[in-house]
Scaffold this motif. Sequence first.
Motif, PDB file in Angstrom:
ATOM      1  N   LEU A  95      -5.137  -0.107   4.503  1.00 31.25           N
ATOM      2  CA  LEU A  95      -6.244   0.618   3.901  1.00 31.25           C
ATOM      3  C   LEU A  95      -6.321   0.249   2.436  1.00 31.25           C
ATOM      4  O   LEU A  95      -5.348  -0.189   1.844  1.00 31.25           O
ATOM      5  CB  LEU A  95      -6.029   2.126   4.024  1.00 31.25           C
ATOM      6  CG  LEU A  95      -5.911   2.671   5.435  1.00 31.25           C
ATOM      7  CD1 LEU A  95      -5.507   4.133   5.406  1.00 31.25           C
ATOM      8  CD2 LEU A  95      -7.229   2.507   6.169  1.00 31.25           C
ATOM      9  N   ALA A  96      -7.475   0.473   1.861  1.00 34.10           N
ATOM     10  CA  ALA A  96      -7.645   0.194   0.443  1.00 34.10           C
ATOM     11  C   ALA A  96      -7.083   1.341  -0.379  1.00 34.10           C
ATOM     12  O   ALA A  96      -7.014   2.469   0.077  1.00 34.10           O
ATOM     13  CB  ALA A  96      -9.128   0.019   0.131  1.00 34.10           C
ATOM     14  N   GLY A 101      -7.285  -2.576  -4.174  1.00 36.43           N
ATOM     15  CA  GLY A 101      -6.402  -3.480  -3.452  1.00 36.43           C
ATOM     16  C   GLY A 101      -5.708  -2.766  -2.312  1.00 36.43           C
ATOM     17  O   GLY A 101      -5.962  -1.595  -2.052  1.00 36.43           O
ATOM     18  N   ALA A 102      -4.841  -3.490  -1.662  1.00 38.24           N
ATOM     19  CA  ALA A 102      -4.233  -2.969  -0.443  1.00 38.24           C
ATOM     20  C   ALA A 102      -3.039  -2.089  -0.722  1.00 38.24           C
ATOM     21  O   ALA A 102      -2.221  -2.391  -1.590  1.00 38.24           O
ATOM     22  CB  ALA A 102      -3.805  -4.118   0.455  1.00 38.24           C
ATOM     23  N   ASP A 103      -2.932  -1.024   0.022  1.00 40.06           N
ATOM     24  CA  ASP A 103      -1.745  -0.194   0.003  1.00 40.06           C
ATOM     25  C   ASP A 103      -0.793  -0.715   1.079  1.00 40.06           C
ATOM     26  O   ASP A 103      -1.038  -1.764   1.672  1.00 40.06           O
ATOM     27  CB  ASP A 103      -2.120   1.267   0.251  1.00 40.06           C
ATOM     28  CG  ASP A 103      -1.187   2.202  -0.500  1.00 40.06           C
ATOM     29  OD1 ASP A 103      -1.615   3.312  -0.836  1.00 40.06           O
ATOM     30  OD2 ASP A 103      -0.024   1.820  -0.730  1.00 40.06           O
ATOM     31  N   GLY A 104       0.257   0.007   1.323  1.00 41.50           N
ATOM     32  CA  GLY A 104       1.219  -0.443   2.317  1.00 41.50           C
ATOM     33  C   GLY A 104       0.622  -0.499   3.702  1.00 41.50           C
ATOM     34  O   GLY A 104      -0.279   0.256   4.047  1.00 41.50           O
ATOM     35  N   LEU A 105       1.123  -1.417   4.515  1.00 41.80           N
ATOM     36  CA  LEU A 105       0.647  -1.567   5.882  1.00 41.80           C
ATOM     37  C   LEU A 105       1.360  -0.600   6.810  1.00 41.80           C
ATOM     38  O   LEU A 105       2.507  -0.218   6.576  1.00 41.80           O
ATOM     39  CB  LEU A 105       0.896  -2.997   6.367  1.00 41.80           C
ATOM     40  CG  LEU A 105       0.215  -4.117   5.567  1.00 41.80           C
ATOM     41  CD1 LEU A 105       0.630  -5.478   6.106  1.00 41.80           C
ATOM     42  CD2 LEU A 105      -1.290  -3.959   5.602  1.00 41.80           C
TER      43      LEU A 105
ATOM     44  N   ASP B  56       2.351   3.668  -5.170  1.00 41.11           N
ATOM     45  CA  ASP B  56       2.533   4.590  -4.045  1.00 41.11           C
ATOM     46  C   ASP B  56       3.981   4.541  -3.616  1.00 41.11           C
ATOM     47  O   ASP B  56       4.472   3.476  -3.245  1.00 41.11           O
ATOM     48  CB  ASP B  56       1.620   4.183  -2.886  1.00 41.11           C
ATOM     49  CG  ASP B  56       1.745   5.101  -1.675  1.00 41.11           C
ATOM     50  OD1 ASP B  56       1.037   4.848  -0.682  1.00 41.11           O
ATOM     51  OD2 ASP B  56       2.535   6.064  -1.709  1.00 41.11           O
ATOM     52  N   GLU B  57       4.682   5.651  -3.716  1.00 42.98           N
ATOM     53  CA  GLU B  57       6.069   5.696  -3.256  1.00 42.98           C
ATOM     54  C   GLU B  57       6.230   6.762  -2.187  1.00 42.98           C
ATOM     55  O   GLU B  57       7.316   7.330  -2.017  1.00 42.98           O
ATOM     56  CB  GLU B  57       7.030   5.906  -4.426  1.00 42.98           C
ATOM     57  CG  GLU B  57       6.710   7.087  -5.313  1.00 42.98           C
ATOM     58  CD  GLU B  57       7.680   7.155  -6.496  1.00 42.98           C
ATOM     59  OE1 GLU B  57       7.236   7.612  -7.567  1.00 42.98           O
ATOM     60  OE2 GLU B  57       8.853   6.783  -6.366  1.00 42.98           O
ATOM     61  N   SER B  58       5.160   7.016  -1.461  1.00 47.47           N
ATOM     62  CA  SER B  58       5.165   8.079  -0.465  1.00 47.47           C
ATOM     63  C   SER B  58       6.113   7.814   0.696  1.00 47.47           C
ATOM     64  O   SER B  58       6.485   8.737   1.416  1.00 47.47           O
ATOM     65  CB  SER B  58       3.744   8.290   0.073  1.00 47.47           C
ATOM     66  OG  SER B  58       3.267   7.107   0.698  1.00 47.47           O
ATOM     67  N   GLY B  59       6.510   6.565   0.890  1.00 45.65           N
ATOM     68  CA  GLY B  59       7.369   6.245   2.014  1.00 45.65           C
ATOM     69  C   GLY B  59       8.860   6.278   1.703  1.00 45.65           C
ATOM     70  O   GLY B  59       9.685   6.098   2.599  1.00 45.65           O
TER      71      GLY B  59
END
Lengths: 117, 115
Positions: A95-96, A101-105, B56-59
């Motif tokens: 997702l964007a 840009g792209a976040d984690g897959l 993003d460090e949610s994981g």
Amino acid sequence: AQSVTQPDIHITVSEGASLELRCNYSYGATPYLFWYVQSPGQGLQLLLKYFSGDTLVQGIKGFEAEFKRSQSSFNLRKPSVHWSDAAEYFCAVGLAYSGGGADGLTFGKGTHLIIQP
Amino acid sequence: EAGVTQFPSHSVIEKGQTVTLRCDPISGHDNLYWYRRVMGKEIKFLLHFVKESKQDESGMPNNRFLAERTGGTYSTLKVQPAELEDSGVYFCASSLTGRHSYEQYFGPGTRLTVT
């Protein structure tokens, strides 16, 4: 939350036969879709991707995948497999983020492909 | 062009010890991601850097995990103290910015075994 389902943990195919690996995703909108392959001792290699447009996408090594919105599927296909295709295959969605840009897959659990001589 | 590299390739440590994993992204890639695959499970996202900032460090599983990316180049992931459930393969990936950021290039992974 989005999820990716690869229903087949193992698939055995004879060399020269056709192949289809299944992938279904769950998300409210159309995500970006990917197939990766991991050979033993190697990192993940991107086979192909779908962002928008033509729903049949071509990738490397003779692979293709078809996006079907009505079925939330992105199945990977190859008309004739080779022994070197034996590997683990992962379907993933992305997702964007707000920065454009792209976040984690998000990955499926993977499918082991075994090639019989 | 060199791909994403990770060091070490394998690490075996005892419960309670500290381990630091390193990832060198492809030169010029501002985006850097960490993922983990626990045996039998799917590959799970841990966190995402844009240059040196955590996007993003949610994981991240808990506060025993600390990721850094000083100077926006290589990144480290420290586990302190390690627990048995931390065993798995840790992947790093990098990508360019903009539309190309969706094409993530993965390293070979670091296999961590906690005994």
